[in-house]
Design an enzyme around this catalytic site. Structure first.
Site, PDB file in Angstrom:
ATOM      1  CG  HIS A 115      33.489  44.160 -49.872  1.00  0.00           C
ATOM      2  ND1 HIS A 115      32.099  44.239 -50.090  1.00  0.00           N
ATOM      3  CD2 HIS A 115      33.881  44.510 -51.131  1.00  0.00           C
ATOM      4  CE1 HIS A 115      31.860  44.877 -51.103  1.00  0.00           C
ATOM      5  NE2 HIS A 115      32.988  45.151 -51.732  1.00  0.00           N
ATOM      6  CD  GLU A 116      37.343  45.823 -51.276  1.00  0.00           C
ATOM      7  OE1 GLU A 116      37.857  45.412 -52.622  1.00  0.00           O
ATOM      8  OE2 GLU A 116      37.030  46.684 -50.979  1.00  0.00           O
ATOM      9  CB  CYS A 146      30.198  47.456 -53.146  1.00  0.00           C
ATOM     10  SG  CYS A 146      31.436  46.819 -54.217  1.00  0.00           S
ATOM     11  CG  LEU A 147      34.296  52.461 -53.610  1.00  0.00           C
ATOM     12  CD1 LEU A 147      35.734  52.657 -53.671  1.00  0.00           C
ATOM     13  CD2 LEU A 147      33.357  53.751 -52.993  1.00  0.00           C
ATOM     14  CG  HIS A 168      35.371  43.142 -55.334  1.00  0.00           C
ATOM     15  ND1 HIS A 168      34.408  43.423 -56.150  1.00  0.00           N
ATOM     16  CD2 HIS A 168      35.226  44.164 -54.357  1.00  0.00           C
ATOM     17  CE1 HIS A 168      33.504  44.229 -55.805  1.00  0.00           C
ATOM     18  NE2 HIS A 168      34.061  44.644 -54.539  1.00  0.00           N
ATOM     19  N   GLY A 180      37.806  50.227 -49.254  1.00  0.00           N
ATOM     20  CA  GLY A 180      38.583  49.072 -50.097  1.00  0.00           C
ATOM     21  C   GLY A 180      38.332  49.167 -51.463  1.00  0.00           C
ATOM     22  CD  GLN A 189      35.607  47.398 -56.164  1.00  0.00           C
ATOM     23  OE1 GLN A 189      36.620  47.099 -55.521  1.00  0.00           O
ATOM     24  NE2 GLN A 189      34.549  47.909 -56.072  1.00  0.00           N
TER      25      GLN A 189
END
Ligand code: NI
Length: 159
Positions: A132-133, A90-91, A136, A46, A51
């Site tokens: 999660h997304e 997380c990226l 953000h 994701g 991001q």
């Protein structure tokens, strides 16, 4: 399509709230394509627009199954059910993972890239990724909500 730079922990943009998309134009579609390419290159499931430095309410998710990639514009969670304790990363936090409690099931409503309303009922990893997304988009990061003491580092070749 192009791979964009993923903003990492410490970049203050990650703490900002993203704004609604008003018009889905070619620039937005190009952003979504780039987000998918960026997510795939990083082997992520994701990615949110913030991001890659764009404060717009757009997320992409891909569990590398027949449903993906999923594109959500202006997503809203309308229903949650149950709980699941899961491992999460997380990226924007390379190689860091922690345990977190997420809803077991969620319903999300959004627009797709054609401006059509879509509704997805998700459970398990997809429900986790959606939560999660969407966090953000509010400037919330997974490390804010992990179970204390569970943050750990995993070298990429061990994962
Ligand atoms: Ni993330």
């Amino acid at each position: 399509m192009a791979v964009r730079t993923i903003r990492e922990d410490g970049d203050e943009i990650l703490r900002k709230k993203s704004r609604e998309v008003e018009i889905i134009d070619e620039k937005i579609k190009e952003l979504i394509d780039d987000m998918i390419e960026t997510m795939h290159k990083a082997n992520g499931v994701g990615l949110s627009a913030v991001q890659v430095g764009i404060l717009k309410r757009i997320v992409v998710i891909d569990l590398y199954d027949d449903k993906g990639p999923i594109k959500l514009i202006n997503p809203v969670i309308t229903k949650t059910k149950g709980e699941q304790e899961v491992e999460e990363g997380c990226l924007s936090f390379p190689n860091q993972y922690g345990r977190i409690v997420r809803p077991a099931e969620v319903t999300v409503e959004a627009l797709n890239e054609n401006g059509e309303k879509i509704k997805i009922k998700a459970k398990g990893l997809l429900a986790q990724a959606i939560c999660h997304e969407l966090d953000h988009l509010e400037g919330i990061l997974f490390v804010d909500n992990i179970i204390p003491g569970t943050l750990h580092y995993v070298e990429p070749d061990e994962k």
